[in-house]
Scaffold this active site. Structure first.
Site, PDB file in Angstrom:
ATOM      1  N   HIS A 104      18.513  16.042  -0.535  1.00  0.00           N
ATOM      2  CA  HIS A 104      19.855  16.763  -1.384  1.00  0.00           C
ATOM      3  C   HIS A 104      19.381  17.968  -1.936  1.00  0.00           C
ATOM      4  O   HIS A 104      18.194  18.265  -1.956  1.00  0.00           O
ATOM      5  CB  HIS A 104      20.236  15.715  -2.338  1.00  0.00           C
ATOM      6  N   GLY A 105      20.403  18.968  -2.357  1.00  0.00           N
ATOM      7  CA  GLY A 105      20.048  19.986  -3.200  1.00  0.00           C
ATOM      8  C   GLY A 105      19.635  20.042  -4.504  1.00  0.00           C
ATOM      9  O   GLY A 105      19.395  18.917  -4.929  1.00  0.00           O
ATOM     10  N   HIS A 106      19.150  21.040  -5.105  1.00  0.00           N
ATOM     11  CA  HIS A 106      18.686  20.978  -6.109  1.00  0.00           C
ATOM     12  C   HIS A 106      19.663  20.822  -7.500  1.00  0.00           C
ATOM     13  O   HIS A 106      20.917  20.963  -7.317  1.00  0.00           O
ATOM     14  CB  HIS A 106      18.251  22.672  -6.589  1.00  0.00           C
ATOM     15  N   THR A 107      19.286  20.110  -8.693  1.00  0.00           N
ATOM     16  CA  THR A 107      19.923  19.678  -9.569  1.00  0.00           C
ATOM     17  C   THR A 107      19.225  20.134 -10.822  1.00  0.00           C
ATOM     18  O   THR A 107      18.417  20.542 -10.854  1.00  0.00           O
ATOM     19  CB  THR A 107      20.110  17.987  -9.610  1.00  0.00           C
TER      20      THR A 107
ATOM     21  N   ARG B 195      24.831  13.852  -5.809  1.00  0.00           N
ATOM     22  CA  ARG B 195      23.900  15.145  -5.360  1.00  0.00           C
ATOM     23  C   ARG B 195      23.706  14.817  -3.705  1.00  0.00           C
ATOM     24  O   ARG B 195      23.810  15.967  -3.443  1.00  0.00           O
ATOM     25  CB  ARG B 195      22.701  15.025  -5.890  1.00  0.00           C
TER      26      ARG B 195
ATOM     27  N   HIS C  53      17.228  11.273  -0.490  1.00  0.00           N
ATOM     28  CA  HIS C  53      16.394  11.629  -1.408  1.00  0.00           C
ATOM     29  C   HIS C  53      15.037  11.654  -1.213  1.00  0.00           C
ATOM     30  O   HIS C  53      14.513  10.884  -0.478  1.00  0.00           O
ATOM     31  CB  HIS C  53      16.668  10.556  -2.935  1.00  0.00           C
TER      32      HIS C  53
END
Length: 206
Positions: A9-12, A58, A150
């Site tokens: 997933h992308g950045h959080t 996410r 993830h």
């Protein structure tokens, strides 16, 4: 041959703060959405037959952004969630070391079977996630399937594919929106791409 495109997933915001997210439902940051749009552009001309994601937002939102040009509905699979970090969720590495030093040291040495209080072991993560992956492969013979999951879960799947002990899990880097490709042939499995993020290189996003 079934081709599995396995994506982190992308950045959080918790990635930025280096906090353990696990099952906590932390949304993408604006940087993460831009990373996902870069993935969308990377795959817009690629034939993708189905798109799946963990049910955490996410991963789900990253998958939905990738799916836009393909007109595909993202199907959610809870077994593809990140590891449940139990009482460590929301804590930074430094906070974990301060509060749970002996446990943390043991976990890094023996990630397979040491269980975080109220959480999981990496063996449990591997077993649930790899079972889900094999079910997808069986469901999509000779197709290309994209899955958004993830970092810890992807590392566990890679260990399962390569039949590696779980103490090797720390030897695989998984950056945000990293792309991994696993090819499932009859009788053998080949990893043809690992932790690729070239879609971010000219974007100003890292």
């Amino acid at each position: 041959m079934t081709k599995l495109v396995l994506v982190r997933h992308g950045h959080t915001p918790w990635n930025k703060g280096r906090r353990y997210q696990g099952h906590s439902d932390v949304q993408l940051s604006e940087e993460g959405r831009e990373q996902a749009r870069r993935l969308r552009d990377r795959f817009k001309e690629t034939k993708i037959d189905a798109i799946y994601a963990s049910d955490l937002s996410r991963a789900l939102e990253t998958a939905q952004i990738i799916a836009e040009p393909h007109g595909l509905i993202v199907q959610q699979i809870p077994e593809l969630r990140e590891m449940n970090f139990g009482v460590w969720e929301g804590l930074t590495f430094a906070e974990i070391q301060a509060q749970f030093r002996e446990l943390a040291d043991g976990w890094y040495k023996n990630p397979a079977d040491l269980q975080i209080p109220q959480g999981e072991t990496f063996r449990q993560v591997r077993d649930r996630a790899y079972k889900a992956v094999l079910e997808l492969v069986a469901k999509h013979p000779d197709e290309t399937v994209l899955v958004v999951s993830h970092g810890g879960t992807i590392r566990a799947v890679i260990c399962a594919v390569l039949d590696l002990e779980m103490d090797r899990i720390w030897q695989f880097r998984q950056d945000n929106t990293a792309v991994n490709i696993i090819e499932f042939y009859e009788g053998r499995t080949v990893i043809s791409l690992l932790n690729d993020t070239h879609h971010l290189y000219d974007s100003g996003v890292s």
